[in-house]
Design a protein around this motif. Structure first.
Motif, PDB file in Angstrom:
ATOM      1  N   PRO A   1       0.826  -1.215   0.000  1.00  6.80           N
ATOM      2  CA  PRO A   1       0.000   0.000   0.000  1.00  6.80           C
ATOM      3  C   PRO A   1       0.861   1.267   0.000  1.00  6.80           C
ATOM      4  O   PRO A   1       1.932   1.308   0.595  1.00  6.80           O
ATOM      5  CB  PRO A   1      -0.797  -0.095   1.300  1.00  6.80           C
ATOM      6  CG  PRO A   1      -0.635  -1.486   1.792  1.00  6.80           C
ATOM      7  CD  PRO A   1       0.628  -2.014   1.190  1.00  6.80           C
ATOM      8  N   LEU A   2       0.360   2.281  -0.668  1.00  9.78           N
ATOM      9  CA  LEU A   2       1.035   3.581  -0.682  1.00  9.78           C
ATOM     10  C   LEU A   2       0.276   4.519   0.248  1.00  9.78           C
ATOM     11  O   LEU A   2      -0.927   4.720   0.086  1.00  9.78           O
ATOM     12  CB  LEU A   2       1.073   4.166  -2.086  1.00  9.78           C
ATOM     13  CG  LEU A   2       1.933   3.444  -3.103  1.00  9.78           C
ATOM     14  CD1 LEU A   2       1.803   4.113  -4.462  1.00  9.78           C
ATOM     15  CD2 LEU A   2       3.376   3.405  -2.672  1.00  9.78           C
ATOM     16  N   GLY A   3       0.988   5.095   1.170  1.00  8.66           N
ATOM     17  CA  GLY A   3       0.351   6.015   2.109  1.00  8.66           C
ATOM     18  C   GLY A   3      -0.679   5.293   2.954  1.00  8.66           C
ATOM     19  O   GLY A   3      -0.553   4.126   3.273  1.00  8.66           O
ATOM     20  N   GLY A   4      -1.739   5.973   3.294  1.00  6.42           N
ATOM     21  CA  GLY A   4      -2.781   5.373   4.110  1.00  6.42           C
ATOM     22  C   GLY A   4      -3.994   4.972   3.309  1.00  6.42           C
ATOM     23  O   GLY A   4      -4.979   4.489   3.853  1.00  6.42           O
ATOM     24  N   GLY A   5      -3.938   5.143   1.986  1.00  2.00           N
ATOM     25  CA  GLY A   5      -5.103   4.868   1.147  1.00  2.00           C
ATOM     26  C   GLY A   5      -5.147   3.441   0.653  1.00  2.00           C
ATOM     27  O   GLY A   5      -4.457   2.555   1.151  1.00  2.00           O
ATOM     28  N   VAL A   6      -5.973   3.224  -0.340  1.00  2.00           N
ATOM     29  CA  VAL A   6      -6.165   1.890  -0.895  1.00  2.00           C
ATOM     30  C   VAL A   6      -5.287   1.629  -2.125  1.00  2.00           C
ATOM     31  O   VAL A   6      -5.265   0.515  -2.626  1.00  2.00           O
ATOM     32  CB  VAL A   6      -7.647   1.660  -1.270  1.00  2.00           C
ATOM     33  CG1 VAL A   6      -8.506   1.679  -0.030  1.00  2.00           C
ATOM     34  CG2 VAL A   6      -8.116   2.675  -2.282  1.00  2.00           C
ATOM     35  N   MET A   7      -4.592   2.633  -2.598  1.00  2.00           N
ATOM     36  CA  MET A   7      -3.747   2.446  -3.782  1.00  2.00           C
ATOM     37  C   MET A   7      -2.478   1.702  -3.407  1.00  2.00           C
ATOM     38  O   MET A   7      -1.861   1.961  -2.381  1.00  2.00           O
ATOM     39  CB  MET A   7      -3.388   3.787  -4.425  1.00  2.00           C
ATOM     40  CG  MET A   7      -2.647   3.598  -5.736  1.00  2.00           C
ATOM     41  SD  MET A   7      -2.562   5.058  -6.770  1.00  2.00           S
ATOM     42  CE  MET A   7      -1.520   6.120  -5.848  1.00  2.00           C
TER      43      MET A   7
END
Length: 102
Positions: free
Chosen positions: A54-60
């Motif tokens: 995961p990248l950052g705290g999102g779903v991407m």
């Protein structure tokens, strides 16, 4: 074009140089794109968790920008070919065309 003019064109040094440059450019860009594509496929096959990070705290995940990067690379390589064709190959082609018409 008759056989004599075709033979003359094929023996012309500029035609030989044009054919060589075009083939070298095409194969170089093909190899680069294949390396990018198969590198992605091999990464996906052998280290799928890397693209699922995961990248950052999102779903991407990392796989999305990598996939977009591959598409962008294809567009960039196409632009490289078009630029080379327009600036280097087309003037030689035009000069050959004019010489062979005369």
């Amino acid at each position: 074009m008759d056989a004599q003019r075709l033979e003359t064109l094929q023996q012309h040094p500029d035609f030989i140089r044009l054919a060589s440059r075009r083939a070298r450019l095409g194969w170089t860009l093909t190899v680069v794109m294949l390396a990018i594509y198969f590198g992605f496929i091999l990464l996906l096959a052998f280290v799928p968790a890397a693209l699922g990070t995961p990248l950052g705290g999102g779903v991407m995940t990392l796989g999305i920008p990598v996939g977009v990067g591959i598409i962008v690379a294809a567009v960039v390589l196409t632009a490289v070919y078009v630029r080379q064709a327009n600036t280097e190959l087309d003037p030689i082609n035009e000069r050959l065309r004019k010489e062979c018409e005369a």
